[in-house]
Design an enzyme around this catalytic site. Structure first.
Site, mmCIF file in Angstrom:
data_model
loop_
_atom_site.group_PDB
_atom_site.id
_atom_site.type_symbol
_atom_site.label_atom_id
_atom_site.label_comp_id
_atom_site.label_asym_id
_atom_site.label_seq_id
_atom_site.Cartn_x
_atom_site.Cartn_y
_atom_site.Cartn_z
ATOM 1 N N CYS A 143 0.871 -1.183 0.000
ATOM 2 C CA CYS A 143 0.000 0.000 0.000
ATOM 3 C C CYS A 143 0.910 1.236 0.000
ATOM 4 C CB CYS A 143 -0.913 0.009 1.226
ATOM 5 S SG CYS A 143 -1.763 1.589 1.441
ATOM 6 N N HIS A 170 -4.334 1.503 8.283
ATOM 7 C CA HIS A 170 -4.802 1.111 6.950
ATOM 8 C C HIS A 170 -6.270 0.693 7.033
ATOM 9 C CE1 HIS A 170 -4.444 -0.390 2.805
ATOM 10 N NE2 HIS A 170 -5.348 -1.268 3.209
ATOM 11 N N GLY A 203 -14.070 5.944 -8.381
ATOM 12 C CA GLY A 203 -12.868 6.713 -8.709
ATOM 13 C C GLY A 203 -11.706 6.539 -7.753
ATOM 14 N N HIS A 233 -8.747 8.059 2.396
ATOM 15 C CA HIS A 233 -8.202 9.419 2.449
ATOM 16 C C HIS A 233 -9.270 10.388 1.982
ATOM 17 C CE1 HIS A 233 -7.420 7.671 -1.513
ATOM 18 N NE2 HIS A 233 -7.604 8.878 -1.997
ATOM 19 N N HIS A 285 -9.516 14.073 -0.043
ATOM 20 C CA HIS A 285 -8.835 15.127 -0.784
ATOM 21 C C HIS A 285 -9.289 16.460 -0.192
ATOM 22 C CE1 HIS A 285 -7.660 12.582 -4.345
ATOM 23 N NE2 HIS A 285 -8.642 11.835 -3.854
HETATM 24 P P1 AMP Z 1 -8.008 8.473 -5.159
HETATM 25 O O1 AMP Z 1 -8.025 8.379 -6.662
HETATM 26 O O2 AMP Z 1 -9.189 9.174 -4.584
HETATM 27 O O3 AMP Z 1 -7.753 7.117 -4.545
HETATM 28 O O4 AMP Z 1 -6.790 9.419 -4.824
HETATM 29 C C1 AMP Z 1 -5.477 8.977 -4.787
HETATM 30 C C2 AMP Z 1 -4.628 10.204 -4.896
HETATM 31 O O5 AMP Z 1 -3.330 9.870 -4.482
HETATM 32 C C3 AMP Z 1 -4.501 10.776 -6.327
HETATM 33 O O6 AMP Z 1 -4.976 12.116 -6.341
HETATM 34 C C4 AMP Z 1 -3.019 10.699 -6.609
HETATM 35 O O7 AMP Z 1 -2.558 11.827 -7.312
HETATM 36 C C5 AMP Z 1 -2.423 10.630 -5.217
HETATM 37 N N1 AMP Z 1 -1.142 9.946 -5.121
HETATM 38 C C6 AMP Z 1 -0.803 8.744 -5.629
HETATM 39 N N2 AMP Z 1 0.462 8.436 -5.293
HETATM 40 C C7 AMP Z 1 0.921 9.453 -4.534
HETATM 41 C C8 AMP Z 1 2.159 9.727 -3.876
HETATM 42 N N3 AMP Z 1 3.189 8.874 -3.932
HETATM 43 N N4 AMP Z 1 2.271 10.879 -3.196
HETATM 44 C C9 AMP Z 1 1.238 11.756 -3.151
HETATM 45 N N5 AMP Z 1 0.065 11.550 -3.729
HETATM 46 C C10 AMP Z 1 -0.099 10.417 -4.428
HETATM 47 ZN ZN ZN Z 2 -2.348 1.492 3.583
#
Ligand code: AMP
Ligand code: ZN
Length: 123
Positions: free
Chosen positions: A6, A48, A100, A107, A109
């Protein structure tokens, strides 16, 4: 607590780099790697949890802490910009692949600094 493979668990354990904005006992806030707003942060519980579809009752307290951190960010960003009022913001939570979600560690946004509805998005 952590899940192997993860990416957010690896970020939380500092096994891979990220830009950390804030860290508490239970949460970490990082900059999104592909920002969609001037301020695009991810508010991530350290534990997690896949998403809100499967969160356990005893884990629900974390949602309150996530909200608290969102409020604090809005006040802190305002202060950085010499504004007395908290900045306005959007919280987006994708729960499940067909909704999405691409990283399966829960998490939110946090998006600020841009009106996300200006480009035709409607909710
Ligand atoms: P979601 O699509 O809602 O699961 O959001 C996942 C988010 O994680 C996306 O906006 C990605 O740009 C972001 N993301 C993926 N890998 C990383 C990383 N290594 N560091 C920071 N953000 C990340
Ligand atoms: Zn995790």
């Amino acid at each position: 607590m952590f899940s192997s493979n993860c990416i957010f668990c690896k970020i939380i354990q500092k096994q891979i780099p990220s830009t950390i904005i804030k860290e508490t006992e239970d949460l970490i806030v990082i900059k999104d790697l592909y920002p969609k707003s001037p301020y695009h942060y991810l508010i991530i519980p350290k534990k997690h949890i896949e998403n809100l579809c499967v969160i356990k009752d005893e884990e629900l307290f974390i949602l309150s802490k996530m909200g608290q951190v969102a409020r604090d960010l809005s006040i802190e960003i305002a202060a950085q910009n010499n504004q007395s009022e908290p900045v306005v913001f959007n919280l987006v939570s994708n729960n499940g692949a067909n909704a999405g979600q691409s990283v399966f560690h829960m998490h939110w946004h946090f998006l600020a600094g841009k009106n996300i509805y200006k480009d035709g998005l409607k909710l």
